[in-house]
Scaffold this motif. Structure first.
Motif, PDB file in Angstrom:
ATOM      1  N   GLN A   5     -57.173 -62.592 -15.659  1.00 42.07           N
ATOM      2  CA  GLN A   5     -56.326 -63.424 -14.920  1.00 42.07           C
ATOM      3  C   GLN A   5     -57.662 -64.386 -14.217  1.00 42.07           C
ATOM      4  OE1 GLN A   5     -55.368 -60.354 -12.219  1.00 42.07           O
ATOM      5  NE2 GLN A   5     -53.037 -61.150 -12.293  1.00 42.07           N
ATOM      6  N   ARG A   6     -58.718 -63.888 -13.890  1.00 38.00           N
ATOM      7  CA  ARG A   6     -59.776 -65.020 -13.371  1.00 38.00           C
ATOM      8  C   ARG A   6     -60.154 -65.945 -14.512  1.00 38.00           C
ATOM      9  NH1 ARG A   6     -62.628 -60.502 -11.681  1.00 38.00           N
ATOM     10  NH2 ARG A   6     -64.152 -61.054 -13.200  1.00 38.00           N
ATOM     11  N   HIS A   7     -60.127 -65.430 -15.834  1.00 38.70           N
ATOM     12  CA  HIS A   7     -60.450 -66.311 -17.012  1.00 38.70           C
ATOM     13  C   HIS A   7     -59.415 -67.229 -17.090  1.00 38.70           C
ATOM     14  CE1 HIS A   7     -63.566 -63.217 -19.029  1.00 38.70           C
ATOM     15  NE2 HIS A   7     -63.921 -63.681 -17.795  1.00 38.70           N
ATOM     16  N   GLU A   8     -58.189 -66.939 -17.213  1.00 35.42           N
ATOM     17  CA  GLU A   8     -57.043 -67.800 -17.375  1.00 35.42           C
ATOM     18  C   GLU A   8     -57.040 -68.850 -16.360  1.00 35.42           C
ATOM     19  OE1 GLU A   8     -52.133 -67.421 -17.651  1.00 35.42           O
ATOM     20  OE2 GLU A   8     -53.424 -65.576 -17.669  1.00 35.42           O
ATOM     21  N   LEU A   9     -57.225 -68.495 -15.013  1.00 39.62           N
ATOM     22  CA  LEU A   9     -57.507 -69.626 -13.988  1.00 39.62           C
ATOM     23  C   LEU A   9     -58.444 -70.499 -14.220  1.00 39.62           C
ATOM     24  CD1 LEU A   9     -56.228 -67.228 -10.971  1.00 39.62           C
ATOM     25  CD2 LEU A   9     -55.041 -69.121 -11.869  1.00 39.62           C
ATOM     26  N   ILE A  10     -59.563 -69.951 -14.611  1.00 40.25           N
ATOM     27  CA  ILE A  10     -60.862 -70.793 -14.947  1.00 40.25           C
ATOM     28  C   ILE A  10     -60.608 -72.009 -16.080  1.00 40.25           C
ATOM     29  CG2 ILE A  10     -63.374 -70.908 -15.716  1.00 40.25           C
ATOM     30  CD1 ILE A  10     -63.738 -68.381 -14.208  1.00 40.25           C
ATOM     31  N   LEU A  11     -59.815 -71.411 -17.096  1.00 38.35           N
ATOM     32  CA  LEU A  11     -59.728 -72.360 -18.195  1.00 38.35           C
ATOM     33  C   LEU A  11     -58.589 -73.376 -17.647  1.00 38.35           C
ATOM     34  CD1 LEU A  11     -59.830 -69.713 -21.081  1.00 38.35           C
ATOM     35  CD2 LEU A  11     -61.401 -71.424 -20.434  1.00 38.35           C
ATOM     36  N   ARG A  26     -65.345 -70.579  -7.014  1.00 40.43           N
ATOM     37  CA  ARG A  26     -65.728 -69.324  -6.000  1.00 40.43           C
ATOM     38  C   ARG A  26     -64.581 -69.355  -5.009  1.00 40.43           C
ATOM     39  NH1 ARG A  26     -70.287 -70.239  -2.175  1.00 40.43           N
ATOM     40  NH2 ARG A  26     -68.581 -71.768  -1.279  1.00 40.43           N
ATOM     41  N   ASP A  27     -64.634 -70.607  -4.276  1.00 38.74           N
ATOM     42  CA  ASP A  27     -63.616 -70.950  -3.092  1.00 38.74           C
ATOM     43  C   ASP A  27     -62.031 -70.790  -3.814  1.00 38.74           C
ATOM     44  OD1 ASP A  27     -65.580 -71.446  -1.764  1.00 38.74           O
ATOM     45  OD2 ASP A  27     -65.511 -73.617  -1.836  1.00 38.74           O
ATOM     46  N   LEU A  28     -61.773 -71.028  -5.021  1.00 35.22           N
ATOM     47  CA  LEU A  28     -60.485 -70.943  -5.478  1.00 35.22           C
ATOM     48  C   LEU A  28     -59.907 -69.722  -5.660  1.00 35.22           C
ATOM     49  CD1 LEU A  28     -57.911 -72.432  -6.502  1.00 35.22           C
ATOM     50  CD2 LEU A  28     -58.787 -72.317  -8.524  1.00 35.22           C
ATOM     51  N   LEU A  29     -60.908 -68.828  -6.288  1.00 32.71           N
ATOM     52  CA  LEU A  29     -60.545 -67.568  -6.619  1.00 32.71           C
ATOM     53  C   LEU A  29     -60.867 -66.533  -5.466  1.00 32.71           C
ATOM     54  CD1 LEU A  29     -61.616 -67.362 -10.282  1.00 32.71           C
ATOM     55  CD2 LEU A  29     -59.564 -67.941  -9.304  1.00 32.71           C
ATOM     56  N   ARG A  37     -70.186 -66.764 -12.128  1.00 30.44           N
ATOM     57  CA  ARG A  37     -71.318 -66.983 -13.037  1.00 30.44           C
ATOM     58  C   ARG A  37     -71.006 -66.137 -14.360  1.00 30.44           C
ATOM     59  NH1 ARG A  37     -74.836 -70.495 -10.918  1.00 30.44           N
ATOM     60  NH2 ARG A  37     -75.182 -70.632  -8.705  1.00 30.44           N
ATOM     61  N   ARG A  38     -70.847 -64.751 -14.186  1.00 26.53           N
ATOM     62  CA  ARG A  38     -70.527 -63.878 -15.065  1.00 26.53           C
ATOM     63  C   ARG A  38     -69.361 -64.246 -16.064  1.00 26.53           C
ATOM     64  NH1 ARG A  38     -71.888 -59.891 -11.336  1.00 26.53           N
ATOM     65  NH2 ARG A  38     -69.629 -59.451 -11.064  1.00 26.53           N
ATOM     66  N   ASP A  39     -68.129 -64.578 -15.363  1.00 26.09           N
ATOM     67  CA  ASP A  39     -67.095 -65.171 -15.998  1.00 26.09           C
ATOM     68  C   ASP A  39     -67.564 -66.309 -16.950  1.00 26.09           C
ATOM     69  OD1 ASP A  39     -65.677 -63.062 -15.007  1.00 26.09           O
ATOM     70  OD2 ASP A  39     -64.661 -64.544 -13.209  1.00 26.09           O
ATOM     71  N   ILE A  40     -67.968 -67.116 -16.328  1.00 26.74           N
ATOM     72  CA  ILE A  40     -68.469 -68.538 -17.088  1.00 26.74           C
ATOM     73  C   ILE A  40     -69.181 -68.137 -18.226  1.00 26.74           C
ATOM     74  CG2 ILE A  40     -69.760 -70.720 -16.918  1.00 26.74           C
ATOM     75  CD1 ILE A  40     -68.766 -71.264 -14.013  1.00 26.74           C
ATOM     76  N   THR A  41     -70.062 -67.267 -17.977  1.00 22.10           N
ATOM     77  CA  THR A  41     -71.123 -67.101 -19.371  1.00 22.10           C
ATOM     78  C   THR A  41     -70.190 -66.090 -20.346  1.00 22.10           C
ATOM     79  OG1 THR A  41     -72.899 -66.417 -17.602  1.00 22.10           O
ATOM     80  CG2 THR A  41     -72.856 -65.341 -19.909  1.00 22.10           C
ATOM     81  N   ALA A  42     -69.425 -65.264 -20.053  1.00 28.25           N
ATOM     82  CA  ALA A  42     -68.588 -64.741 -20.915  1.00 28.25           C
ATOM     83  C   ALA A  42     -67.667 -65.698 -21.548  1.00 28.25           C
ATOM     84  CB  ALA A  42     -67.612 -63.782 -20.237  1.00 28.25           C
ATOM     85  N   LEU A  43     -67.137 -66.683 -20.948  1.00 31.96           N
ATOM     86  CA  LEU A  43     -66.310 -67.767 -21.521  1.00 31.96           C
ATOM     87  C   LEU A  43     -66.883 -68.538 -22.533  1.00 31.96           C
ATOM     88  CD1 LEU A  43     -63.899 -68.466 -18.763  1.00 31.96           C
ATOM     89  CD2 LEU A  43     -63.185 -67.434 -20.606  1.00 31.96           C
TER      90      LEU A  43
END
Length: 250
Positions: A5-11, A26-29, A37-43
């Protein structure tokens, strides 16, 4: 919130804004910066975005250039365009000016057109300083750590010295220019020197051939409005902007 869900919102956010920072995600989620940072690295590893210093950009937004070519590698790239820009930039310097001259290949070409002994230069480029001295022009070389690839003096010592100066004009190089990220360079220490020098200038000029538009490097050192851009050709999407000057053809 689940990782997917976080990945979907980031994209989705990236699709709307083209670039994002760790802080705004960070503020949005409402999660921690380390999680973002881990999510961005994974994406980034999945090829869904491009990770940059402090955030991410959309893959189709701009070309990301994290590596810093050496001076020798850059010197002959777009040689004629750089010479044209450099000649125009040098014509803006007036007797009595106190000028900051950034390290870089386009600023190096400016040296061919600098002749007035009544102008004082401060630079973080060792080769620039040597050439100016040979011309009989007064030059002050910043102290600090010498970076081999760009032959530029960087680091906290150089930043502290710059805080004592007040320049009438400054001329700066950049690795990338975008509307969102401004002017960028690969090295955070070099970015700190550029940023401080720009703050100490009454008027800033960024000398950049048109290939630098829509390129992003790792660290921003100024917003797009921090200096007047002198370029050989105004890139598509940047037309009609007062802060960009297309230098005349010879």
């Amino acid at each position: 919130m689940l990782t997917e869900q976080r990945h979907e919102l980031i994209l989705k956010l990236l699709e709307e804004k083209k670039s994002i920072t760790v802080t705004e995600v960070r503020d949005l989620l409402r999660t921690s910066e380390s999680t973002v940072r881990r999510d961005i690295t994974a994406l980034d590893k999945a090829g869904k975005l491009t990770k940059v210093f402090g955030g991410a950009v959309a893959n189709n937004y701009a070309t990301f250039t994290p590596q810093e070519p050496t001076v020798d590698q850059k010197m002959d790239v777009n040689r004629e365009e750089k010479r044209r820009i450099a000649k125009y930039a040098a014509s803006l310097i007036e007797p009595g000016d106190f000028v900051y001259l950034d390290a870089g290949t386009t600023t190096a070409y400016m040296l061919d057109y600098l002749t007035d002994p009544g102008v004082t230069y401060v630079t973080n480029a060792v080769t620039h300083a040597k050439r100016l001295v040979k011309k009989g022009i007064k030059v002050i070389l910043l102290g600090g750590e010498l970076k081999a690839s760009t032959e530029a003096v960087i680091g906290s010592q150089a930043v502290k010295i710059l805080m004592n100066y007040h320049f009438t004009k400054g001329f700066f190089g950049t690795n990338g220019i975008t509307k969102k990220t401004g002017f960028t360079t690969p090295d955070i220490s070099e970015a700190a020197v550029k940023s401080m020098a720009m703050e100490q200038c009454r008027q800033c000029y960024v000398v950049a051939d048109s290939s630098k538009f829509d390129k992003i490097s790792s660290v921003s050192f100024s917003t797009l409005y921090g200096g007047i851009i002198l370029t050989d050709r105004i890139a598509q999407g940047y037309e009609g902007q007062e802060y960009i000057i297309q230098v005349p053809e010879e």
